[in-house]
Motif scaffolding. Structure first.
Motif, PDB file in Angstrom:
ATOM      1  N   ASN A 158       0.801  -1.216   0.000  1.00 16.31           N
ATOM      2  CA  ASN A 158       0.000   0.000   0.000  1.00 16.31           C
ATOM      3  C   ASN A 158       0.839   1.272   0.000  1.00 16.31           C
ATOM      4  O   ASN A 158       0.296   2.361  -0.056  1.00 16.31           O
ATOM      5  N   SER A 173       0.116   0.474  -6.638  1.00 17.65           N
ATOM      6  CA  SER A 173      -0.680   1.581  -6.108  1.00 17.65           C
ATOM      7  C   SER A 173      -0.268   2.903  -6.765  1.00 17.65           C
ATOM      8  O   SER A 173      -1.108   3.763  -6.991  1.00 17.65           O
ATOM      9  N   LEU A 231      -1.708   2.763 -10.420  1.00 19.19           N
ATOM     10  CA  LEU A 231      -3.130   3.073 -10.410  1.00 19.19           C
ATOM     11  C   LEU A 231      -3.344   4.583 -10.323  1.00 19.19           C
ATOM     12  O   LEU A 231      -4.169   5.154 -11.051  1.00 19.19           O
ATOM     13  N   MET A 283     -11.492   1.117 -11.776  1.00 21.50           N
ATOM     14  CA  MET A 283     -12.100   0.256 -10.758  1.00 21.50           C
ATOM     15  C   MET A 283     -11.558  -1.172 -10.850  1.00 21.50           C
ATOM     16  O   MET A 283     -11.288  -1.809  -9.831  1.00 21.50           O
ATOM     17  N   SER A 288      -8.262  -1.015  -9.285  1.00 23.71           N
ATOM     18  CA  SER A 288      -8.389  -0.958  -7.823  1.00 23.71           C
ATOM     19  C   SER A 288      -8.702  -2.335  -7.265  1.00 23.71           C
ATOM     20  O   SER A 288      -8.127  -2.771  -6.263  1.00 23.71           O
ATOM     21  N   THR A 304      -5.752  -4.469  -7.298  1.00 24.00           N
ATOM     22  CA  THR A 304      -4.731  -3.991  -6.363  1.00 24.00           C
ATOM     23  C   THR A 304      -5.083  -4.426  -4.944  1.00 24.00           C
ATOM     24  O   THR A 304      -4.213  -4.812  -4.160  1.00 24.00           O
ATOM     25  N   ALA A 305      -6.375  -4.361  -4.641  1.00 24.23           N
ATOM     26  CA  ALA A 305      -6.786  -4.665  -3.274  1.00 24.23           C
ATOM     27  C   ALA A 305      -6.883  -6.159  -3.020  1.00 24.23           C
ATOM     28  O   ALA A 305      -6.572  -6.633  -1.924  1.00 24.23           O
ATOM     29  N   MET A 313      -4.189  -8.465  -1.199  1.00 22.54           N
ATOM     30  CA  MET A 313      -4.059  -8.258   0.244  1.00 22.54           C
ATOM     31  C   MET A 313      -5.256  -8.836   0.983  1.00 22.54           C
ATOM     32  O   MET A 313      -5.125  -9.397   2.069  1.00 22.54           O
ATOM     33  N   VAL A 314      -6.439  -8.701   0.386  1.00 23.16           N
ATOM     34  CA  VAL A 314      -7.632  -9.260   1.024  1.00 23.16           C
ATOM     35  C   VAL A 314      -7.495 -10.779   1.138  1.00 23.16           C
ATOM     36  O   VAL A 314      -7.751 -11.362   2.190  1.00 23.16           O
TER      37      VAL A 314
END
Lengths: 358, 288, 315
Positions: free
Chosen positions: B221, B239, B242, B257, B260, B263-264, B267-268
């Motif tokens: 991040n 990041s 983006l 989107m 995003s 990218t997320a 980690m999730v």
């Protein structure tokens, strides 16, 4: 061979002196117990002998060798810790072998010694297990095995029984006593439990505030305490310490006015010198009013089955503990009369040191 | 004659049931609010650009444009795959560096006694609380003199020497290793290095994994450092990539989107797989 | 042996203090193990800090040598509207977002501190936003807050509110960033939850026996026992909120649109150093930030003695 000599040993934490000059000679094959209240420095002293704490002043010799500046592993000592300190990620076998491997022993020799020690302690079936899979008593035995396998000159025990339950503690105590006989090695044992000290020790070292209060056999420490501190610390229930004045001509005037005759020899003191009379609770007996040397109201009666511990309030600020038979049915509030058996009593001078019997 | 009354087990009072229902209603509402951005990100990534701003609002993409996701991997102005790999490299390197360097320092602070320890640890806490920018400019100038701006050196090298936060966090775990264990090893003749490696590190293996995970999330991040040190699109981590895409192609929302989302998501997923460890790390570092 | 005996006899004059030897292996290892970090601390924190103080007193534009100009940068700051505006925005942001976030996190933690079938799910959900990279989260929020197209205003209107055009209205744009920064409160929540679950069961039960009012327990027992976590979250929260950057630059760019309403202090430093290449001025701004944070940290830690409970402390 395994004699330990401390000369003028002192230790400071910052500016606070925690060990204040210790001179002590421990003979080869002796089992010595360091005992004292918490914070008296007994563990620190043990760790200094082991090399785990620095020595600021003085010297330590083990087996005739000055080891003061030697690394712990080179001192020929082994230690059993309070929480066993077994390596959690290793099996009992590896725990015991670790020190031998560090010393560069060959695999076959390591194996031979670990198995021999395990057989002797009857822990062979524990060897493949990790500490997590063992009970407290089993861990304790493995910890002892780890110490024995290295064949040290001196064994050290840092309160090793304090985490065991009462029954196991008695068992481990006798096992340590047996080990001492079989191994014929010097042992230093630290405890705050005076029963452990009395039952195990060849000699007891009573420590207080970083100083030695007394060194002696269990009998000496119990019957001839060097000073008021030792008298109060050793023995349970504790010795009665009664304020008194010693008159010339060997009359002892107790705090509440009663006069008793003191027959044992005492050094010359000024007349009416303030002294302390020490009488063990088992040397105080109940009697009738006519022969009473003290009377008081029962403030607490502990019925233990085979004996009864009575606490009497004799006068303001003076109370007495009496160890009576199990059949005594006294209750709180009863007024009782007691007499002292002065044959086994001690007298302490104004400075707190024992003056009689000498 | 005398009927023994049947003893019935007491049932929970009806009030309890209502209380429990109310509780879950409140919690689920909160949960919905917290998840809304995730939901919106996901459906927007699957919409036409026009549908994103349609009035009335569309709560479900119609049609579902899976092509948006495919497009993400084909664009020159957003080399997503390349940047994804950069992020993996960046986060992985920092995590390894942090675990190595911080386990040394944290051991020295948590388990060893040496002169000056408290002073150095106090300085470490100060460094931990210091805003990054206060020390950033001279360090940037130095890297620029070394000609290394534009590379990952300035972003990774400092972690090889340690990081205040992760040292602090790891120390909490090292404090839990009993001193007796090290003393026993000293009596067994282990060298200080061996005690660290063979006796103490195995006790804190979980902690090392936890710190590694936090380092990965933190680096994944991280934005400011890459923004300053990296200029080429091809070199950027996700990041920053983006951000660059979004600020240059502000109208292509569905691609933003989708970017995003991807990218997320790593980690999730990482978090969902290792949740227990994350929580352990947080509760340990939060204690004084 | 002979020397030892002599010491014992002389008694009164103690032997000279020994050099610490037995523990020296440990002491040497300590320094050795900490050495890389001490080098790192010096190279990347202590020396740069001093250099920043120095650069702040120079005119320095990256190319060419720095020129000493004393306090001119600070004087320029005094008349720089962007400095004042960004400082005001940042202070407002910190003063609102940190207490709000902590209060919400604490409330959530209290709600989460009971075992139900869904506890694990709730914890996971509240933690997820923290994993969203700030840039991605900011981009998503821009969509969420778009009037007419984003769900936030739709929902608010459905409840009868009259929400603003968040990102275009100078009065509300900062609130959008505040919302955006509160969203990832999972870390704070879990830290609080850890504190709550560390409260010994017997203490909690004793409190319930002492008073039937749940509020009494919360106010007199629970809150005092987690003050260390509150302090931890407060300090970290304030320091980080002063450094808010990614969210601000995604939403407001380097100019803080709309009308400098989202211009944050870090953005001003960033553009001074890396857009206008006025490193000296940027260093002066950073120096001011340093002292403000230092002052606040001292203030918090000074007052902490009176409201933070630490175990093992007797009062």
């Amino acid at each position: 061979m395994g004699a330990v000599t401390l000369t003028g040993v002192r230790k400071l934490f910052g500016t606070m002196e925690v060990i204040k000059g210790i001179d002590l000679a421990i003979a080869d094959r002796e089992l010595v117990v360091f005992v004292g209240p918490s914070g008296c420095g007994k563990s620190t002293l043990l760790r200094m002998i082991a090399g785990l704490e620095d020595v600021d002043y003085g010297a330590i010799e083990i087996a005739g060798r000055d080891v003061t500046e030697l690394a712990p592993a080179l001192r020929g000592v082994a230690m059993v810790f309070q929480n066993y300190a077994l390596y959690p990620h290793m099996t009992a076998y590896d725990n015991m072998a670790y020190g031998l491997r560090r010393a560069g022993l060959a695999g076959a020799e390591v194996d031979k010694r670990v198995r021999a020690t395990a057989a002797m302690l009857q822990i062979t079936e524990l060897l493949p297990r990790r500490p997590k899979a063992m009970s407290g008593g089993q861990r304790q035995r493995v910890a002892i095995g780890r110490a024995i396998v290295r064949n040290p000159e001196v064994f050290m025990f840092d309160e090793p029984l304090s985490n065991l339950d009462a029954a196991l503690r008695v068992e481990m105590r006798s096992q340590i006593a047996r080990l001492h006989r079989e191994l014929q090695a010097t042992m230093i044992f630290v405890t705050h439990d005076q029963v452990e000290a009395m039952t195990l020790a060849d000699r007891i070292v009573v420590l207080n505030g970083g100083r030695i209060e007394q060194v002696g056999t269990p009998r000496e420490v119990y019957h001839r305490p060097a000073n008021i501190f030792v008298a109060g610390f050793i023995g349970s229930p504790a010795m009665n310490l009664l304020p008194a004045n010693l008159h010339r001509g060997a009359a002892l005037e107790l705090g509440w006015g009663t006069r008793v005759t003191w027959t044992a020899a005492v050094p010359a003191l000024p007349d009416n010198a303030p002294v302390t009379l020490g009488v063990r609770p088992e040397r105080v007996s109940l009697c009738d009013a006519a022969r009473a040397q003290a009377s008081g109201e029962v403030t607490l009666a502990e019925h233990l089955g085979d004996e009864t511990i009575l606490h009497l309030k004799v006068s303001d600020g003076v109370s007495l503990t009496v160890k009576a038979g199990g059949d005594v049915a006294a209750l709180v509030g009863d007024r009782l009369h007691v007499a002292f058996d002065l044959a086994g009593a001690c007298l302490f001078g104004p400075d707190g040191r024992r003056i009689a019997p000498d | 004659m005398t009927a023994v009354p049947a003893i019935e087990r007491r049932r929970p009072a009806p009030g309890k049931l209502w209380q429990s229902l109310l509780y879950h209603a409140v919690m689920l509402t909160f949960a919905a609010i917290f998840l809304l951005p995730f939901y919106w990100m996901t459906i927007s990534a699957l919409k036409f650009n026009a549908e994103i701003f349609a009035n009335p609002v569309s709560w479900w993409p119609d049609p579902v444009r899976w092509e948006n996701l495919a497009q993400l991997f084909m664009r020159d102005d957003f080399p997503f795959l390349r940047q994804f790999m950069n992020s993996v490299f960046y986060a992985g390197s920092v995590a390894i560096a942090v675990v190595l360097s911080c386990s040394l320092a944290a051991y020295a602070f948590g388990c060893l006694r040496w002169r000056g320890r408290n002073l150095v640890f106090a300085l470490t806490i100060c460094a931990l609380l210091m805003p990054t920018i206060v020390t950033f400019l001279p360090v940037y100038l130095a890297w620029s003199r070394l000609g290394l701006v534009g590379s990952y050196w300035p972003l990774i090298f400092p972690f090889l020497l340690g990081d205040a936060f992760f040292i602090f966090m790891l120390r909490q775990f090292f404090l839990g290793v009993p001193r007796e264990l090290m003393d026993a090893a000293r009596l067994d003749g282990a060298s200080e290095f061996r005690i660290w490696w063979q006796i103490v590190l195995p006790q804190v293996r979980t902690a090392l994994v936890i710190v590694g995970l936090f380092a990965i999330v933190y680096t994944w991040n991280e934005f400011f450092g890459p923004l300053i040190y990296l200029q080429n699109r091809e070199d950027m981590p996700l990041s920053l990539g983006l951000f660059t895409f979004q600020s240059q192609r502000a109208t292509e929302w569905s691609i933003s989107m989708a970017g995003s989302f991807f990218t997320a998501m790593p980690m999730v997923l990482l978090f969902l797989l290792t949740q227990r460890l994350f929580q352990q790390g947080l509760t340990t570092s939060g204690l004084k | 042996m002979a020397a030892g005996t002599q010491i014992a006899v002389s008694g009164a004059s103690p032997s000279p203090r020994r050099r610490r030897r037995a523990g020296r292996g440990e002491a040497r290892a300590g320094v050795l193990f900490a050495l890389p970090w001490m080098i790192g601390l010096a190279t990347f924190t202590i020396i740069p800090l001093i250099l920043t103080f120095y650069i702040a007193q120079t005119k320095f534009q990256i190319v060419g040598p720095p020129k000493y100009i004393g306090l001119e940068n600070y004087e320029a700051m005094w008349t720089d509207a962007a400095f004042w505006r960004s400082a005001q925005n940042t202070l407002f942001f910190a003063a609102v977002s940190v207490p709000l976030k902590l209060a919400l996190a604490l409330g959530l933690a209290l709600l989460l501190n009971r075992a139900t079938a869904l506890s694990g799910l709730y914890r996971t959900v509240f933690y997820l936003p923290f994993l969203m990279p700030a840039v991605a989260g900011s981009v998503v929020f821009m969509l969420l807050l778009t009037p007419g197209a984003g769900p936030v205003n739709i929902i608010l209107e459905a409840f009868g509110f009259n929400p603003p055009d968040w990102l275009r209205d100078p009065d509300s744009a900062l609130w959008a960033i505040i919302m955006l920064s509160i969203w990832p409160l999972g870390v704070e929540t879990l830290v609080f939850l850890g504190g709550l679950q560390n409260i010994p069961r017997d203490v909690s039960e004793a409190a319930e026996l002492d008073s039937p009012e749940p509020w009494h327990k919360l106010w007199w027992i629970t809150l005092p026992l987690i003050t260390p976590m509150i302090l931890f979250n407060l300090v970290i929260g304030i320091i980080y909120s002063f450094q808010i950057f990614a969210q601000a630059i995604v939403i407001g760019g380097t100019t803080g649109t709309p009308a400098e309403a989202t211009l944050m202090y870090m953005v001003v430093i960033y553009r001074a150093a890396f857009r206008y290449f006025n490193v000296g001025y940027a260093a002066a701004l950073a120096t001011v930030l340093f002292f403000v944070v230092l002052l606040l940290a001292l203030l918090i830690f000074r007052t902490a003695r009176s409201w933070v409970y630490y175990e093992g402390e007797s009062r």
